[in-house]
Write a protein that holds these residues in place. Structure first.
Motif, short mmCIF file in Angstrom:
data_model
loop_
_atom_site.label_atom_id
_atom_site.label_comp_id
_atom_site.label_asym_id
_atom_site.label_seq_id
_atom_site.Cartn_x
_atom_site.Cartn_y
_atom_site.Cartn_z
N ILE A 192 0.83 -1.21 0.00
CA ILE A 192 0.00 0.00 0.00
C ILE A 192 0.87 1.26 0.00
N LYS A 193 1.90 1.26 0.85
CA LYS A 193 2.78 2.44 0.92
C LYS A 193 3.53 2.65 -0.40
N ALA A 194 3.98 1.55 -1.01
CA ALA A 194 4.70 1.66 -2.28
C ALA A 194 3.78 2.20 -3.37
N LEU A 195 2.54 1.71 -3.40
CA LEU A 195 1.57 2.21 -4.38
C LEU A 195 1.25 3.68 -4.15
N ALA A 196 1.07 4.04 -2.89
CA ALA A 196 0.77 5.44 -2.57
C ALA A 196 1.89 6.35 -3.02
N SER A 197 3.13 5.90 -2.82
CA SER A 197 4.28 6.69 -3.23
C SER A 197 4.34 6.82 -4.75
N GLU A 198 4.04 5.74 -5.44
CA GLU A 198 4.12 5.74 -6.90
C GLU A 198 2.96 6.50 -7.54
N VAL A 199 1.75 6.25 -7.03
CA VAL A 199 0.55 6.82 -7.64
C VAL A 199 0.33 8.28 -7.26
N ILE A 200 0.67 8.62 -6.02
CA ILE A 200 0.40 9.98 -5.52
C ILE A 200 1.68 10.77 -5.29
N GLY A 201 2.63 10.13 -4.57
CA GLY A 201 3.84 10.85 -4.18
C GLY A 201 4.73 11.27 -5.33
N SER A 202 4.62 10.57 -6.46
CA SER A 202 5.49 10.91 -7.60
C SER A 202 4.93 12.07 -8.44
N LYS A 203 3.68 12.48 -8.15
CA LYS A 203 3.06 13.57 -8.92
C LYS A 203 3.47 14.93 -8.35
N LYS A 204 3.38 15.93 -9.19
CA LYS A 204 3.77 17.29 -8.79
C LYS A 204 2.75 17.85 -7.78
N PRO A 205 3.20 18.28 -6.61
CA PRO A 205 2.27 18.84 -5.60
C PRO A 205 1.54 20.08 -6.13
N ASN A 206 0.27 20.19 -5.77
CA ASN A 206 -0.51 21.34 -6.25
C ASN A 206 -1.48 21.89 -5.20
N ALA A 207 -1.44 21.33 -3.97
CA ALA A 207 -2.36 21.82 -2.93
C ALA A 207 -1.74 21.59 -1.56
#
Length: 367
Positions: A192-207
């Motif tokens: 779950i943590k690895a997926l969260a990092s890949e799916v969300i954490g790798s995207k450019k922050p915007n909020a």
């Protein structure tokens, strides 16, 4: 007088158990700490040296957070494979483990090396079954302690060696199954943590986090909780109940005080929480489970304040930015991780059932 026999017994065994002291089982050894100023005792060491932090998760101690060199190890009181390790000083008093190889411990741990008339597995569970009574028998003090001398003189019971072996081997099978279940759960959590990092954490922050959630605090103390009503959470889970709910819907509970700061828990439905936690709830347009997974990739250490008792504050980490797409995309991204979380939850329920079975047997197979 009631005979010295357990409530539950394997077929074929008869006769009363011997009432004894722990010293009858074998030699008790209190650990020690080589001088920490001597780097040659610790640097690049590979010898196991246990502290209470290494006990309590798995039965068999096969790794330790700190290790010693051969020179450092020679300065300790060595215990062999099969010794039972018991935390006897501090807030985690009662945490136990069994040496999987020759090793040593610090001074917070008493170890028992079984003698020829004691089965090592039986010894481990005999101590574990009695420890709640041991804790009740010690004097109330700021730092709980059971010294070597006191530990040796604590009461226990011992059947014949063949019955010891039958009990010990049976309970060891259950503990091995619990260990496997713990590993399964850890793998799901890592996924779950690895997926969260890949799916969300790798995207450019915007909020900013504070743009996505509201933070609420609590003054509730565990001493104020009651036995039924709305579930109230502490750092380790449900600690009791309250008459009224602090939160009427889902929230993310984050530990904000103490050594476990940054630990998160997603809670469904109405609930309350104690003062060492804070609650994050969704603002309009936010799918809260998405934020929960987004925060998995966050380094709360960067926001730690305080030395003796560390703290984190929402006013600080709430300024950090995360990737937050539109509502439908939040749901889409979170759903995959929610499915894995549901599977992990199922595995956790199996673990709890195994732990309940073990607790029942510890109460019934021993006096």
């Amino acid at each position: 007088a009631k005979p010295n026999v357990p409530n539950l017994r394997f077929p074929g065994f008869e006769g009363e158990w011997e009432e004894c002291y722990n010293e009858v089982f074998g030699k008790v050894v209190t650990g020690n700490t080589p001088p920490t100023s001597k780097t040659q005792f610790y640097e690049n060491g590979n010898r196991l040296w246990a502290s209470p932090a290494d006990l309590g998760s798995d039965k068999y101690i096969s790794n330790t957070q700190s290790k010693l060199t051969e020179e450092g190890f020679s300065k300790t009181r060595v215990v062999p494979k099969g010794a039972t390790l018991v935390t006897c000083i501090g807030s985690t008093i009662g945490k136990m483990g069994m040496a999987s190889q020759e090793m040593s411990t610090n001074q917070q741990i008493n170890s028992i090396i079984p003698n020829e008339s004691t089965d090592g597995q039986y010894l481990y569970y005999a101590i574990q079954s009695q420890f709640p009574r041991y804790v009740k028998s010690i004097a109330i003090q700021a730092v709980p302690i059971i010294s070597k001398g006191v530990f040796e003189k604590l009461k226990n019971y011992r059947p014949r060696l063949d019955e010891q072996k039958r009990i010990g081997s049976f309970l060891d099978l259950i503990d091995c199954r619990i260990s496997i279940q713990n590993r399964v759960i850890k793998r799901y959590e890592s996924l779950i943590k690895a997926l969260a990092s890949e799916v969300i954490g790798s995207k450019k922050p915007n909020a900013r986090i504070s743009d996505c959630v509201e933070c609420s605090s609590s003054t509730l103390k565990e001493s104020e909780l009651c036995g039924d009503g709305i579930p109230a959470y502490g750092a380790s889970g449900i600690s009791g109940y309250t008459a009224d709910a602090m939160c009427e819907s889902d929230s993310i509970l984050i530990t904000k005080d103490g050594s476990g700061f940054g630990a998160m828990r997603y809670v469904h439905g109405a609930h309350s929480f104690v003062g060492t936690l804070c609650s994050l709830t969704a603002k309009d347009g936010i799918y809260l489970p998405y934020i929960y997974y987004a925060l998995m990739d966050m380094n709360f250490d960067a926001y730690k304040t305080g030395q003796a008792i560390p703290h984190i504050y929402f006013k600080d980490y709430g300024k950090e930015s995360i990737y937050c797409p539109d509502y439908n995309e939040q749901i889409r991204l979170a759903k995959v991780m929610e499915l894995i979380d549901a599977k992990s939850g199922h595995e956790i329920s199996i673990l709890r059932s195994l732990q309940s079975v073990k607790a029942y047997l510890l109460a019934k197979l021993f006096i």
